[in-house]
Design a protein around this motif. Structure first.
Motif, short mmCIF file in Angstrom:
data_model
loop_
_atom_site.label_atom_id
_atom_site.label_comp_id
_atom_site.label_asym_id
_atom_site.label_seq_id
_atom_site.Cartn_x
_atom_site.Cartn_y
_atom_site.Cartn_z
N ARG A 169 0.80 -1.21 0.20
CA ARG A 169 -0.15 0.01 0.22
C ARG A 169 0.61 1.02 -0.03
NH1 ARG A 169 -3.48 -0.58 4.83
NH2 ARG A 169 -2.87 -2.91 4.81
N ILE A 170 2.26 1.62 0.79
CA ILE A 170 2.91 2.68 0.42
C ILE A 170 3.78 3.05 -0.69
CG2 ILE A 170 5.08 3.58 1.99
CD1 ILE A 170 5.00 2.26 4.10
N GLN A 171 3.67 1.68 -0.45
CA GLN A 171 4.49 2.07 -2.21
C GLN A 171 3.31 2.52 -3.05
OE1 GLN A 171 6.07 -2.14 -4.23
NE2 GLN A 171 7.40 -0.44 -5.15
N GLN A 172 2.45 1.74 -3.65
CA GLN A 172 1.03 2.26 -3.81
C GLN A 172 1.14 3.60 -4.11
OE1 GLN A 172 -2.56 0.39 -3.32
NE2 GLN A 172 -3.43 0.83 -6.13
N LYS A 173 0.57 4.37 -3.18
CA LYS A 173 0.68 6.22 -2.92
C LYS A 173 1.80 6.65 -2.78
CE LYS A 173 -2.30 4.80 1.56
NZ LYS A 173 -2.57 5.16 2.92
N GLU A 174 2.85 5.69 -3.13
CA GLU A 174 3.85 6.30 -3.73
C GLU A 174 4.02 6.98 -5.27
OE1 GLU A 174 7.36 4.63 -2.41
OE2 GLU A 174 7.51 5.60 -0.12
N GLN A 175 3.73 5.70 -5.58
CA GLN A 175 3.75 5.89 -7.14
C GLN A 175 2.75 6.09 -7.63
OE1 GLN A 175 3.38 1.75 -8.17
NE2 GLN A 175 5.07 1.14 -8.11
N GLU A 176 1.25 6.89 -6.93
CA GLU A 176 0.56 7.57 -7.18
C GLU A 176 1.20 9.20 -7.48
OE1 GLU A 176 -2.80 6.15 -5.00
OE2 GLU A 176 -3.23 4.52 -6.56
N ALA A 177 1.07 9.20 -6.47
CA ALA A 177 1.98 10.31 -5.32
C ALA A 177 2.75 11.31 -6.96
CB ALA A 177 2.68 10.73 -3.93
N ASP A 178 4.16 10.01 -7.43
CA ASP A 178 4.34 10.32 -8.09
C ASP A 178 3.53 10.56 -9.86
OD1 ASP A 178 7.13 9.56 -6.47
OD2 ASP A 178 7.65 8.13 -7.32
N GLN A 179 3.17 9.89 -9.84
CA GLN A 179 2.20 10.24 -11.34
C GLN A 179 1.61 11.48 -11.43
OE1 GLN A 179 -0.17 7.36 -11.90
NE2 GLN A 179 1.11 6.14 -12.61
N VAL A 180 0.64 11.88 -10.03
CA VAL A 180 0.10 13.26 -9.84
C VAL A 180 1.61 14.50 -9.81
CG1 VAL A 180 -1.32 14.88 -8.45
CG2 VAL A 180 -1.20 12.18 -8.32
N GLN A 181 1.93 14.51 -9.23
CA GLN A 181 3.12 15.22 -9.70
C GLN A 181 3.95 15.42 -10.46
OE1 GLN A 181 7.22 14.63 -6.75
NE2 GLN A 181 7.72 16.68 -7.63
N LYS A 182 4.07 14.32 -11.78
CA LYS A 182 4.38 14.81 -13.47
C LYS A 182 2.63 15.18 -13.92
CE LYS A 182 7.46 9.91 -12.64
NZ LYS A 182 7.33 8.79 -13.23
N LYS A 183 1.63 14.48 -13.29
CA LYS A 183 0.80 15.02 -14.48
C LYS A 183 0.64 16.36 -14.23
CE LYS A 183 -2.35 11.21 -14.74
NZ LYS A 183 -3.04 10.36 -14.18
N SER A 184 0.62 17.08 -13.11
CA SER A 184 1.18 18.56 -12.20
C SER A 184 2.20 19.16 -13.72
CB SER A 184 0.47 18.30 -11.54
OG SER A 184 2.28 18.48 -10.89
N LEU A 185 3.18 18.53 -12.89
CA LEU A 185 4.61 19.20 -13.78
C LEU A 185 4.70 19.57 -15.38
CD1 LEU A 185 7.32 17.21 -12.21
CD2 LEU A 185 6.62 20.21 -12.04
#
Length: 186
Positions: A87-103
């Motif tokens: 779950r921690i790994q999945q949340k980190e991946q989702e946060a990375d994807q959101v950050q990439k999309k916003s960038l």
């Protein structure tokens, strides 16, 4: 004459009769391993044997019992820890994807000014990359087929050369046998 025979016999026994030397070596060997060591190796092996028997009779059942009682509790804890880390790994991946999309969105807004234009540009870019990949694959496939054809052609050439060389050798040996037959009849 008798004296010479005795002297010769004595010299012979000194030179070629090694029994006394061998017997002395055997005595030394036995003394070294039996008397001086005092059966240390045997005692050491007996100590190891008694230690193993003691472990099997006393400690081993306790260890098995402890393992039998603790393994059922360890396994669910381990599975829970694995789920938490997933779950921690999945949340980190989702946060990375959101950050990439916003960038990407902010960089596109700076370049294109409108998010719709940005999305159109991204779609166009993806289509171009996919077309390039497909063209690259087709080009590599054609190159591979050309390579395979060239290898077959070269193999056929080598086979033809080998056949010619084998035929030439057969003719040479036949000629040599004829020449040899001429000389043997002479």
């Amino acid at each position: 004459m008798e004296r010479a025979r005795r002297d010769l016999s004595e010299v012979y026994s000194r030179l070629f009769d090694h029994r006394p030397v061998v017997q002395a070596e055997i005595r030394y060997f036995v003394k070294e391993f039996e008397e001086k060591r005092g059966f240390r190796e045997e005692r050491g092996l007996e100590n190891v044997d008694s230690t193993i028997k003691e472990f099997i009779t006393q400690s081993f059942p306790d260890v098995c019992e402890d393992l039998g009682s603790s393994i059922p509790t360890v396994l669910p804890r381990l599975e829970a820890a694995i789920q938490i880390t997933n779950r921690i790994q999945q949340k980190e991946q989702e946060a990375d994807q959101v950050q990439k999309k916003s960038l990407l969105a902010t960089s596109c807004q700076h370049k294109f000014g409108n998010i719709n234009m940005c999305l159109n540009a991204c779609c166009t870019l993806c289509c171009l990359q996919s077309d390039r990949l497909q063209a690259s694959r087709e080009r590599r496939k054609a190159e591979w087929e050309a390579f395979v054809k060239e290898q077959h052609r070269k193999a056929a050439e080598v086979e033809a050369d080998h056949t010619k060389a084998a035929e030439w050798l057969k003719q040479q040996y036949a000629a040599m046998e004829k020449d040899l037959a001429k000389f043997t009849t002479i």
